[in-house]
Enzyme design. Structure first.
Site, short mmCIF file in Angstrom:
data_model
loop_
_atom_site.label_atom_id
_atom_site.label_comp_id
_atom_site.label_asym_id
_atom_site.label_seq_id
_atom_site.Cartn_x
_atom_site.Cartn_y
_atom_site.Cartn_z
N HIS A 175 -23.67 -41.78 1.11
CA HIS A 175 -25.13 -41.92 1.24
C HIS A 175 -25.74 -40.66 1.85
O HIS A 175 -25.04 -39.77 2.33
CB HIS A 175 -25.47 -43.14 2.10
CG HIS A 175 -24.93 -43.07 3.49
ND1 HIS A 175 -25.55 -42.35 4.50
CD2 HIS A 175 -23.82 -43.61 4.06
CE1 HIS A 175 -24.85 -42.46 5.62
NE2 HIS A 175 -23.79 -43.22 5.38
N CYS B 272 -18.62 -44.40 6.72
CA CYS B 272 -19.18 -43.90 5.47
C CYS B 272 -19.11 -42.38 5.39
O CYS B 272 -18.75 -41.70 6.35
CB CYS B 272 -20.65 -44.33 5.35
SG CYS B 272 -20.85 -46.12 5.18
#
Length: 202
Positions: free
Chosen positions: A162, A178
């Site tokens: 992301h 992440c």
């Protein structure tokens, strides 16, 4: 490369060395004109810079994937870089990333993109909430969202590639699992990747 001027300030010398790929062997008499401590400090800085440059380099896809069906993404958690190859091999991109803050939060192996979201919302995972009970339960899309402007959801639960609005995180161990990119880079990757794109974290 020949340096025409006999006198260079130390920043100009180091900058020239970086771009020429030169060693830090100074011209005769150069070191005597500078404070030894300053020279050592800047040599150390250049050595670190050279080490970073050597680890952040283009790679071939063949050692990591048997094919490029649907495209392929390689995330190297050591060099903190993401590599993307398109299925027809016409596109190759290399982006700096953030990586998880600890080995406990780092997951490696093969997965794939299962969903693409522009303007993602965010909720902390149960373990995040346990570690940080004051965190909000939900953050809408926008400038305060930890997932930035775009997100690629992986088949592993809670794992994403992301963007981030906090650019200080890129190049660091700063995530809870992440992989983060600059918003402009995730926007570009978002356009290339598709549901089914292969992903390998090493």
């Amino acid at each position: 490369m020949t340096i025409a001027r006999k006198t260079l300030d130390r920043r100009a010398f180091l900058s020239t060395a970086v771009f020429a790929g030169a060693s830090l062997a100074a011209p005769a008499g150069f070191a005597q004109t500078l404070d030894a401590g300053v020279v050592q400090h800047e040599e150390n800085a250049y050595t670190n810079m050279r080490r970073n440059m050597s680890s952040f380099r283009a790679l071939e896809w063949q050692p990591y994937f048997s094919n490029l069906k649907n495209g392929a993404i390689l995330v190297d958690t050591v060099s903190r870089a993401l590599h993307y190859w398109s299925e027809d091999q016409s596109i190759y991109r290399l982006f700096p990333t953030s990586v998880p803050v600890s080995e406990e939060l780092t997951r490696r192996g093969r997965t794939e993109v299962i969903r693409k979201v522009e303007g993602p919302t965010w909720s902390p995972t149960p373990s995040m909430k346990e570690r940080n009970p004051d965190w909000p339960d939900f953050v809408p899309a926008g400038p305060d969202n930890p997932l930035g402007t775009h997100a690629l959801y992986l088949s592993w639960q809670y794992y994403r590639i992301h963007g981030t609005h906090d650019t200080r995180k890129i190049g660091r161990k700063s995530s809870n699992g992440c992989v983060g990119l600059y918003n402009e880079h995730i926007k570009e990757l978002f356009g290339y990747a598709k549901v089914g794109t292969q992903v390998l974290l090493i």
